[in-house]
Write a protein that holds these residues in place. Structure first.
Motif, PDB file in Angstrom:
ATOM      1  N   GLY A   1     -73.206 -85.165  22.426  1.00 35.12           N
ATOM      2  CA  GLY A   1     -73.095 -84.803  21.017  1.00 35.12           C
ATOM      3  C   GLY A   1     -72.395 -85.822  20.137  1.00 35.12           C
ATOM      4  O   GLY A   1     -72.425 -85.698  18.903  1.00 35.12           O
TER       5      GLY A   1
ATOM      6  N   SER B   1     -62.217 -89.787  21.230  1.00 37.95           N
ATOM      7  CA  SER B   1     -61.802 -88.444  21.596  1.00 37.95           C
ATOM      8  C   SER B   1     -61.297 -88.469  23.037  1.00 37.95           C
ATOM      9  O   SER B   1     -61.799 -89.218  23.870  1.00 37.95           O
ATOM     10  CB  SER B   1     -62.974 -87.470  21.480  1.00 37.95           C
ATOM     11  OG  SER B   1     -62.625 -86.194  21.991  1.00 37.95           O
TER      12      SER B   1
ATOM     13  N   HIS C   1     -65.923 -90.467  17.218  1.00 33.16           N
ATOM     14  CA  HIS C   1     -67.167 -91.216  17.397  1.00 33.16           C
ATOM     15  C   HIS C   1     -67.702 -91.205  18.819  1.00 33.16           C
ATOM     16  O   HIS C   1     -68.914 -91.210  19.036  1.00 33.16           O
ATOM     17  CB  HIS C   1     -66.960 -92.682  16.971  1.00 33.16           C
ATOM     18  CG  HIS C   1     -66.715 -92.866  15.521  1.00 33.16           C
ATOM     19  ND1 HIS C   1     -65.872 -93.844  15.011  1.00 33.16           N
ATOM     20  CD2 HIS C   1     -67.195 -92.200  14.441  1.00 33.16           C
ATOM     21  CE1 HIS C   1     -65.853 -93.761  13.697  1.00 33.16           C
ATOM     22  NE2 HIS C   1     -66.638 -92.778  13.328  1.00 33.16           N
TER      23      HIS C   1
ATOM     24  N   HIS D   1     -66.753 -83.769  25.349  1.00 29.20           N
ATOM     25  CA  HIS D   1     -67.841 -83.287  24.506  1.00 29.20           C
ATOM     26  C   HIS D   1     -67.388 -83.262  23.049  1.00 29.20           C
ATOM     27  O   HIS D   1     -66.206 -83.117  22.751  1.00 29.20           O
ATOM     28  CB  HIS D   1     -68.302 -81.891  24.943  1.00 29.20           C
ATOM     29  CG  HIS D   1     -67.224 -80.843  24.874  1.00 29.20           C
ATOM     30  ND1 HIS D   1     -66.129 -80.835  25.710  1.00 29.20           N
ATOM     31  CD2 HIS D   1     -67.064 -79.769  24.055  1.00 29.20           C
ATOM     32  CE1 HIS D   1     -65.352 -79.807  25.414  1.00 29.20           C
ATOM     33  NE2 HIS D   1     -65.889 -79.148  24.421  1.00 29.20           N
ATOM     34  N   PHE D   2     -68.356 -83.394  22.131  1.00 26.99           N
ATOM     35  CA  PHE D   2     -68.077 -83.513  20.705  1.00 26.99           C
ATOM     36  C   PHE D   2     -67.557 -82.196  20.150  1.00 26.99           C
ATOM     37  O   PHE D   2     -68.120 -81.136  20.396  1.00 26.99           O
ATOM     38  CB  PHE D   2     -69.357 -83.930  19.981  1.00 26.99           C
ATOM     39  CG  PHE D   2     -69.153 -84.311  18.548  1.00 26.99           C
ATOM     40  CD1 PHE D   2     -68.111 -85.145  18.175  1.00 26.99           C
ATOM     41  CD2 PHE D   2     -70.014 -83.844  17.571  1.00 26.99           C
ATOM     42  CE1 PHE D   2     -67.929 -85.508  16.848  1.00 26.99           C
ATOM     43  CE2 PHE D   2     -69.844 -84.208  16.240  1.00 26.99           C
ATOM     44  CZ  PHE D   2     -68.795 -85.038  15.879  1.00 26.99           C
ATOM     45  N   MET D   3     -66.471 -82.295  19.375  1.00 23.18           N
ATOM     46  CA  MET D   3     -65.807 -81.104  18.845  1.00 23.18           C
ATOM     47  C   MET D   3     -65.940 -80.990  17.324  1.00 23.18           C
ATOM     48  O   MET D   3     -65.199 -80.255  16.694  1.00 23.18           O
ATOM     49  CB  MET D   3     -64.314 -81.150  19.214  1.00 23.18           C
ATOM     50  CG  MET D   3     -64.028 -81.239  20.711  1.00 23.18           C
ATOM     51  SD  MET D   3     -64.430 -79.727  21.591  1.00 23.18           S
ATOM     52  CE  MET D   3     -63.134 -78.639  21.032  1.00 23.18           C
ATOM     53  N   GLN D   4     -66.902 -81.729  16.720  1.00 19.57           N
ATOM     54  CA  GLN D   4     -67.076 -81.714  15.267  1.00 19.57           C
ATOM     55  C   GLN D   4     -65.766 -82.088  14.550  1.00 19.57           C
ATOM     56  O   GLN D   4     -65.402 -81.500  13.538  1.00 19.57           O
ATOM     57  CB  GLN D   4     -67.564 -80.322  14.795  1.00 19.57           C
ATOM     58  CG  GLN D   4     -68.859 -79.847  15.420  1.00 19.57           C
ATOM     59  CD  GLN D   4     -70.070 -80.654  14.996  1.00 19.57           C
ATOM     60  OE1 GLN D   4     -70.092 -81.226  13.911  1.00 19.57           O
ATOM     61  NE2 GLN D   4     -71.080 -80.726  15.848  1.00 19.57           N
ATOM     62  N   ASP D   5     -65.064 -83.068  15.107  1.00 22.45           N
ATOM     63  CA  ASP D   5     -63.753 -83.423  14.574  1.00 22.45           C
ATOM     64  C   ASP D   5     -63.702 -84.829  13.989  1.00 22.45           C
ATOM     65  O   ASP D   5     -62.617 -85.380  13.761  1.00 22.45           O
ATOM     66  CB  ASP D   5     -62.690 -83.295  15.673  1.00 22.45           C
ATOM     67  CG  ASP D   5     -63.035 -84.108  16.921  1.00 22.45           C
ATOM     68  OD1 ASP D   5     -64.086 -84.785  16.923  1.00 22.45           O
ATOM     69  OD2 ASP D   5     -62.252 -84.067  17.892  1.00 22.45           O
ATOM     70  N   GLY D   6     -64.867 -85.419  13.754  1.00 24.72           N
ATOM     71  CA  GLY D   6     -64.903 -86.740  13.147  1.00 24.72           C
ATOM     72  C   GLY D   6     -64.765 -87.890  14.129  1.00 24.72           C
ATOM     73  O   GLY D   6     -64.764 -89.056  13.717  1.00 24.72           O
TER      74      GLY D   6
END
Length: 438
Positions: A126, A247, A258, A251-256
């Motif tokens: 993601g 991060s 990359h 997994h992508f946490m919708q926190d900006g």
């Protein structure tokens, strides 16, 4: 057999030239789709005196291109299917549409430019940026020594970063086992457990450990310096947070952010290619993980047996088992070790039971010449087969915070396999501590 998630596509272009029809078809598009041998002529300019290839020599482990959407780690020669240069990098999965390899060919430093295939790895989880293979067919009748990567087939070679193409010359294996650890970050200070892991790796047969280091404590720096001078450790500087918002999650946490887990997947892929010609096996695990053989004394005898039982297999997956650092024994309570920051793994010999309907993650010992792309817990593309190693042959000892923290001690499984190595381990750890920390 080549395993790959992408389907073969065949494109046929019909061209009418002076009344006759020429049909050109691409073959083996699994690797070569969008890789062309169309070379773009460059103006000939003399190279500086004493310098064969032009361009600015890349100085860092991570080099940002001018678009700031492409980051180059290192290029590697790869002739397992066709004669290509495979550049390990990081790209924005949507914004980077085309790249070109600018090859420098001996003996005169002539420049050839060819279009690259940009293959973003499927395990991006993601995040907008992911590991990528930037693959270019090399010029015929040329074994380029260096390459530059650019967004255009036109430009000034003197303004582009220049990278040496590694793995050009075949080598005999200098080591049997190399451990790849990526990435060390978060002011890492688990000094005692790190030393114990290193000494266990050596007892089990490891000659080289490659660490992609973002940052660590001052004390840890002293320990790393010792192992570098000893010849066991190779440090790859990994300042990825100077280029991208990283991060610490996978997994992508919708926190900006990359890219996940400090670019771990990119580092693992680079480590495979970096050691492809110098190590018989490459081990992909973290510094708090140890693959413990149950039927063999070391990895060499274990892998010899596994290869004999599984001919043609290049990927061996070992099941991860948690030994919670919150549950300890009174054994091996060594007073001098108590002053050293970190976990004493010899005191943690209770593992969590398997969870219903939960598959334990795996880590790998691989033949690097049979791997094209890897993720963390499995390979993405490879030649040959993968095999899950049974738990009665080996398991991963993973001492960390518990995953099943509510379990009472009685529900844990006492497993003292690690203690088989206690005499050598205690002696070796003491030697290192008294030359570094103590």
């Amino acid at each position: 057999m080549l395993r790959c998630g992408k389907k073969h596509i065949c494109a046929v272009v019909a061209c009418i030239i002076f009344g006759s029809i020429l049909i050109c078809s691409w073959k083996d598009l699994q690797l070569q789709n969008n890789i062309t041998r169309k070379f773009f002529p460059q103006a000939t300019t003399a190279s500086p005196a004493g310098q064969l290839c032009r361009g600015k020599p890349a100085q860092n482990a991570i080099t940002a291109l001018k678009d700031n959407r492409t980051f180059i780690i290192s290029p590697y020669f790869d002739d397992r299917e066709s004669k290509v240069t495979r550049v390990i990098g990081i790209v924005h999965h949507e914004d980077v549409k085309q790249l070109y390899c600018w090859f420098c060919c001996p003996p005169d430093g002539k420049i050839y430019v060819s279009k690259a295939k940009i293959d973003v790895h499927s395990d991006r989880f993601g995040f907008p940026y992911g590991a990528a293979d930037i693959v270019c067919l090399e010029p015929e009748n040329c074994d380029p020594t260096h390459v530059s990567i650019h967004q255009s087939p036109r430009g000034n070679i003197d303004q582009l970063p220049r990278f040496e193409i590694k793995n050009r010359k075949a080598e005999t294996f200098s080591v049997d086992f190399t451990v790849c650890i990526s990435a060390m970050f978060g002011n890492y200070n688990n000094v005692l457990q790190f030393i114990q892991s290193m000494e266990m790796y050596k007892i089990l047969g490891v000659q080289k450990v490659v660490i992609y280091k973002n940052n660590c404590s001052h004390l840890m720096e002293e320990v790393l310096k010792f192992y570098v001078e000893e010849g066991t450790v190779e440090i790859i500087p990994w300042p990825i947070n100077s280029h991208l918002k990283v991060s610490s999650k996978w997994h992508f946490m919708q926190d900006g952010t990359h890219i996940g887990y400090y670019g771990q997947i990119t580092a693992l892929n680079d480590c495979i290619y970096r050691n492809m010609q110098r190590s018989k096996f490459v081990v992909l695990n973290d510094a708090d993980e140890i693959i413990l053989p149950l039927k063999h004394p070391d990895w060499k005898s274990m892998m010899s047996s596994l290869q004999e039982q599984n001919p043609g297999t290049g990927i061996f997956l070992f099941e991860n088992h948690i030994f919670p650092e919150t549950v300890s024994t009174h054994m091996f309570n060594i007073s001098s070790w108590n002053t050293v920051p970190g976990v004493n793994i010899l005191q943690h010999v209770h593992r969590e039971p398997d969870r219903k309907d939960v598959i334990n993650p795996k880590k790998m010992i691989i033949d690097p010449r049979k791997v094209i792309q890897t993720s963390v817990h499995s390979v993405l593309r490879a030649y040959g087969n993968s095999v899950n190693v049974p738990m009665d042959v080996a398991l991963i000892y993973h001492c960390r915070v518990p995953l099943q923290g509510n379990l009472p001690r009685e529900s844990l499984i006492r497993d003292t396999t690690l203690w088989r190595y206690n005499l050598s381990l205690v002696m070796n750890v003491n030697k290192v501590l008294y030359q570094t920390v103590l």
